[in-house]
Design an enzyme around this catalytic site. Structure first.
Site, PDB file in Angstrom:
ATOM      1  N   TYR A 303     -11.722  -5.569 -43.284  1.00  0.00           N
ATOM      2  CA  TYR A 303     -10.525  -4.896 -43.788  1.00  0.00           C
ATOM      3  C   TYR A 303     -10.674  -4.682 -45.296  1.00  0.00           C
ATOM      4  O   TYR A 303     -11.435  -5.394 -45.965  1.00  0.00           O
ATOM      5  CB  TYR A 303      -9.246  -5.685 -43.477  1.00  0.00           C
ATOM      6  CG  TYR A 303      -9.233  -7.094 -44.040  1.00  0.00           C
ATOM      7  CD1 TYR A 303      -8.756  -7.359 -45.322  1.00  0.00           C
ATOM      8  CD2 TYR A 303      -9.683  -8.165 -43.265  1.00  0.00           C
ATOM      9  CE1 TYR A 303      -8.734  -8.644 -45.824  1.00  0.00           C
ATOM     10  CE2 TYR A 303      -9.676  -9.453 -43.756  1.00  0.00           C
ATOM     11  CZ  TYR A 303      -9.192  -9.690 -45.038  1.00  0.00           C
ATOM     12  OH  TYR A 303      -9.180 -10.967 -45.530  1.00  0.00           O
ATOM     13  N   ASN A 317     -13.512 -18.059 -52.879  1.00  0.00           N
ATOM     14  CA  ASN A 317     -14.225 -17.477 -51.733  1.00  0.00           C
ATOM     15  C   ASN A 317     -13.277 -16.607 -50.909  1.00  0.00           C
ATOM     16  O   ASN A 317     -13.615 -16.175 -49.801  1.00  0.00           O
ATOM     17  CB  ASN A 317     -14.863 -18.559 -50.875  1.00  0.00           C
ATOM     18  CG  ASN A 317     -13.826 -19.369 -50.111  1.00  0.00           C
ATOM     19  OD1 ASN A 317     -12.619 -19.216 -50.306  1.00  0.00           O
ATOM     20  ND2 ASN A 317     -14.296 -20.256 -49.242  1.00  0.00           N
ATOM     21  N   GLY A 318     -12.087 -16.353 -51.447  1.00  0.00           N
ATOM     22  CA  GLY A 318     -11.136 -15.489 -50.769  1.00  0.00           C
ATOM     23  C   GLY A 318     -10.033 -16.216 -50.029  1.00  0.00           C
ATOM     24  O   GLY A 318      -9.261 -15.593 -49.288  1.00  0.00           O
ATOM     25  N   HIS A 322      -0.680 -17.304 -48.004  1.00  0.00           N
ATOM     26  CA  HIS A 322       0.117 -16.086 -48.208  1.00  0.00           C
ATOM     27  C   HIS A 322       0.875 -15.729 -46.934  1.00  0.00           C
ATOM     28  O   HIS A 322       0.593 -16.241 -45.833  1.00  0.00           O
ATOM     29  CB  HIS A 322      -0.793 -14.921 -48.627  1.00  0.00           C
ATOM     30  CG  HIS A 322      -1.753 -14.457 -47.584  1.00  0.00           C
ATOM     31  ND1 HIS A 322      -1.448 -13.471 -46.666  1.00  0.00           N
ATOM     32  CD2 HIS A 322      -3.033 -14.841 -47.305  1.00  0.00           C
ATOM     33  CE1 HIS A 322      -2.495 -13.265 -45.875  1.00  0.00           C
ATOM     34  NE2 HIS A 322      -3.468 -14.084 -46.238  1.00  0.00           N
ATOM     35  N   CYS A 340      -7.788 -17.534 -44.544  1.00  0.00           N
ATOM     36  CA  CYS A 340      -6.594 -17.858 -45.325  1.00  0.00           C
ATOM     37  C   CYS A 340      -5.626 -18.694 -44.493  1.00  0.00           C
ATOM     38  O   CYS A 340      -5.783 -18.832 -43.271  1.00  0.00           O
ATOM     39  CB  CYS A 340      -5.890 -16.580 -45.786  1.00  0.00           C
ATOM     40  SG  CYS A 340      -6.819 -15.634 -47.010  1.00  0.00           S
ATOM     41  N   ASN A 342      -1.965 -18.557 -43.245  1.00  0.00           N
ATOM     42  CA  ASN A 342      -0.884 -17.578 -43.074  1.00  0.00           C
ATOM     43  C   ASN A 342       0.463 -18.268 -42.868  1.00  0.00           C
ATOM     44  O   ASN A 342       0.575 -19.218 -42.073  1.00  0.00           O
ATOM     45  CB  ASN A 342      -1.164 -16.680 -41.868  1.00  0.00           C
ATOM     46  CG  ASN A 342      -2.233 -15.632 -42.134  1.00  0.00           C
ATOM     47  OD1 ASN A 342      -2.519 -14.810 -41.267  1.00  0.00           O
ATOM     48  ND2 ASN A 342      -2.820 -15.648 -43.318  1.00  0.00           N
TER      49      ASN A 342
END
Length: 395
Positions: A303, A317-318, A322, A340, A342
């Site tokens: 994405y 590293n991202g 969030h 991540c 979520n």
């Protein structure tokens, strides 16, 4: 006969007397002339001026002690001036016998003494002389991760990022002093160079809330090796805020926010799916580094430029904590993300408002540990003995 002989002898006596007088005068005259020819010159001034460094010295370190001293006398006036004629800051001792420079000098510059000294005999001499400071092949500056006066979380390290290579890391480390109140055990460690050398200082355990921290880095004039010198000194004062720890156990599909020992949030979440290494949420102590109400996230080819809300970065590293409405149906029951953590929009906004730079996020229960491959702050993933061994001054 007798009288005649007596009269004839008088001229002879007179002649002898005259000769003796002449000889005496001759001798006296020679002596007087000799005394006049060896008269001593008047004594010179007794005051002596000593300069440190001596006049004519080159390659003087600009932070070395610089002074001038008058022996057997005092300074009437004295100054050290640069090539433009500006006087260097300094102080004359109360007895006016020693002038000491009170500021760092410039690199590659010539400085000249000016002034007058008067001796105990009342005679004056000019103060003169010059020296030149060293000229580095290069200078290396640095930046800090924390702002002066900032309040940070209990896991925040001090990061000194040098804008160049520091070959003599021991010299640089000796120039850095960390002072804390209350006293806190901690250590510097040198991490692998990344756009320059970098030194991190962290405590052995999390900071105590309310700790005040001072960094004094006297880099200017320090030989970093290979012809490079420190560009400038640096100082930093900051404070540790409240204790807030995020407990993130991936198998539980939940996340807790613990503030000063009290759980203030216990919410359903979704962690990395974990079917590939790229989407495993890393286990270990992460550190909050930035926050964005809106953030465009990309993970090519999966994405690109996806707008996410209430994003709190926990590694480079991202990994973020969030909001993601697309996973709300599985939050609390399944891990499906790209790595991540979520949350729902409401929970993410609430957590966002509590998060602070330096907060620890303790992730457990996944297959890959946080490491150097995951960005610039993996300090708490390193055990304490190993961390201490990474100091340039480790014995």
């Amino acid at each position: 006969m007798y009288e005649q002989d007596s009269r004839r002898s008088r001229p002879r006596v007179a002649f002898i007397l005259t000769a003796m007088v002449a000889l005496f005068l001759l001798v006296t005259g020679c002596t007087t002339g000799s005394t006049s020819g060896t008269a001593t010159a008047p004594p010179g001034p007794v005051v002596e001026v000593t300069q440190n460094p001596a006049s004519g010295t080159v390659d003087v370190n600009p932070v070395a002690p610089i002074s001038a001293t008058a022996s057997h006398g005092t300074f009437t006036d004295i100054s050290l001036v640069n090539a433009k004629g500006y006087a260097v800051e300094g102080a004359l001792s109360p007895d006016r016998t020693t002038f000491t420079v009170g500021e760092a000098l410039g690199y590659g510059a010539t400085y000249t003494w000016q002034g007058t000294a008067v001796g105990t005999d009342g005679k004056s001499v000019p103060v003169k002389g010059s020296f030149t400071t060293l000229e580095p092949d290069s200078t290396v500056s640095a930046s800090l991760n924390i702002g002066d006066g900032q309040e940070v979380g209990i896991a925040a390290p001090i990061i000194v990022q040098f804008h160049g290579t520091v070959e003599d890391k021991a010299a640089a480390e000796k120039a850095m002093t960390v002072t804390t109140n209350p006293p806190t055990t901690g250590s510097w460690a040198w991490l692998p160079d990344d756009n320059g050398s970098r030194a991190h200082w962290r405590p052995q355990n999390y900071w105590a809330p309310g700790t005040t921290v001072d960094l004094d880095a006297k880099f200017y004039g320090v030989d970093f090796g290979d012809g490079a010198y420190g560009a400038e000194d640096m100082t930093l004062d900051f404070t540790i805020g409240r204790s807030q720890i995020v407990i993130a156990n991936a198998p539980s599909h939940r996340m807790q926010v613990v503030r000063d020992g009290e759980t203030i949030m216990d919410i359903p979440v979704s962690y990395g799916e974990g079917n590939e290494s790229r989407n495993v949420t890393r286990s270990g102590i992460h550190v909050v580094t930035e926050k964005h109400e809106d953030f465009l996230m990309s993970n090519p080819p999966y994405y690109e430029n996806v707008r996410e809300r209430w994003a709190v970065r926990i590694s480079n590293n991202g990994e973020f904590i969030h909001a993601n409405p697309a996973t709300i149906g599985v939050q609390g029951s399944s891990n499906v993300t790209n790595g991540c953590i979520n949350l729902s929009l409401a929970d993410a906004e609430q957590y966002f408002g509590t998060a602070m730079y330096g907060d620890p996020v303790e992730v457990t229960g996944t297959s890959i540990d946080l490491s150097a491959a995951d960005g610039d702050i993996y300090d708490w993933a390193i055990d304490w003995p190993t961390w201490q061994s990474m100091s340039a001054l480790a014995k």
